[in-house]
Each structure stands twice: as C-alpha cells, then as structure tokens.
Design an enzyme around this catalytic site. Sequence first.
Site, PDB file in Angstrom:
ATOM      1  CG  ASP A  12       9.975   1.383   8.031  1.00  0.00           C
ATOM      2  OD1 ASP A  12      10.073   2.591   8.310  1.00  0.00           O
ATOM      3  OD2 ASP A  12       8.877   0.793   7.922  1.00  0.00           O
TER       4      ASP A  12
ATOM      5  N   GLY B  78       1.240   4.052   7.539  1.00  0.00           N
ATOM      6  CA  GLY B  78      -0.119   3.529   7.560  1.00  0.00           C
ATOM      7  C   GLY B  78      -0.899   3.817   6.296  1.00  0.00           C
TER       8      GLY B  78
END
Length: 294
Positions: free
Chosen positions: A83, A206
């Site tokens: 990631d 998020g």
Amino acid sequence: MPLVSTSSLLDAARVNGVGAAAFNVIHLETAEALVTAAERAEAPLILQISENCIRYHGSLRPITLATLALAEDSSAAVAVHLDHLTDPELVHEGAAAGVRSFMVDASALPYDQNVATTAALTAWCHERDAFVEAELGEVGGKDGVHAPGARTDPDEALAFVDATGVDALAVAVGSSHAMRERTTVLDKELISRLRETLPVPLVLHGSSGVPDDELQRAIAAGMTKINISTHLVSVFTRSIRETLGADPRLIDSRKYLKPAREEVAREAARLLGVVNTAPGLPEQYAAQAPAARG
C-alpha cells in the site's frame, strides 16, 4: 487455502454489491489478528502493508514474507497488497517476494508526472500479472488535494484510468487519512457518478473516520475496496494501555500484546460483517483466484 488475488476479491464484491475489506498490517501481531478475524467472520480480506510499515521494519522481505505465510496458511480467502508505495524499487522488491498487488502512489507529483510514473509501473506490473491501484492526488490528512472538502472529478478520473491502465482507483469523496473519530459523511451522489463513469473498482482511503452505516451507504452507492488502518491501530494501543495500567509491574510483552491482538481480531471481525455480509463468497473468490490478476 491458497493465497487469493486482490482483483478476484474486488470483482466478486462488485458483482455481489458488497465491500472488499482491506486492513493494514503494522507488525506480526496485527497480521495474526486480522487473519484470525477473517477466519472467524468467514469473510475475505485484503492484508495491506504500507511503505511506512516497510520502513518501520527496516526492509520489505521479513514482514511481507511473514504476512504472505499467514495468508497462505489461513482457512479464509486472504490477499496481500502493498500500500502507498512511492518508491518504485519497493514494487520490484515486492514482486520478487511474491506479492501480486500494489498501490502505486505517485499522487504527490504533478499530474503529468503522476500519469507517466503510474503508467510505467502499471505496465511493468501487468507484465507480471500483478494488480495496480493508484490515485489522482493525495487523500486528506497528508496535505494533498484530497482533503475532506476536495472531490474527485469523474471525467478527470476516467482520463487518468485510461492513460495509466490501472485496475482500481482511490477517489476523494469526503474521507481523510488518520481520523480518530468516526464522524465522516461521504458524498454518496459523487460515488454513484464515479461508479457509473469508471470501468474500475473505486477505493475508499481514510475509512477509519467513517461510521458503520455510512460505510454501508457508500458501498451501496458504488464503493468497493474499503481501507481501514487507524481505527484498528487505536484498538490495539488502547488495549495495551489498559493492560499495563491494570498491572504496572508487567514486563512480559506477550502478556499485553496477546489481549491487544485479541481485541483487534474481535473488532476486525465485526467490521468484516459491516463491509461484507454476502454468504458463501470465500469459495467463489478462491475459485476465481488462479485466473485473476494480482
């Protein structure tokens, strides 16, 4: 169960109208907790290892090989994904270690450089049957254009996907990295427009700041990959504080890491139920994995 591919998880999630959960590994204890959660929930899961995590451990191979081993030994359908990689060499190292799923993060670069860098790495990955996620600009919380008030333009996003060939796109729809309170309200109308416009799955970064019901509404609107890290890190740390606070003389780290690992497993399993409630999907994902990219 053999390691499954990120693309097969996302493809099946889109078909079935559910989310594909992607939870971040911080260290071995969280990796173990997350795999345990997937097994308890009987749900698929993407284990994510960020560039920050790699830097913390000093190199890519130890934490990545350990995570791959956990995924391969699990009875659940588990994929491994690297990631927010800003260093192209980590993409190369990850592929050499056996990873076939990457988030290429050139979002801090000017648009033209972002496109060129992402397109080159995507082509390299596709030659190795690997999956690539990217984003137009930084998601909020990292001083980028994707602050909570920023929004991804569907036409610009389509142009970016066409120019780079990526397999999934992280979009700005109102979330922000590193949120500690789950209070975010997402732009569901924009999510629907992006889902209608783009030929690839949408990724929500998020997600720690997004409450359960809002996550489900976002998935219903068209969001597919749901990234959660900070919330689960907070659960782990809170448990350690409570354990050490109850017994200040405790020195054996296993005695405070074990309950923290269990708390993360419990909360991650609950979140898997929120994100993905369709029955019988792990077998379907596993069956798709050999023919799917990364």
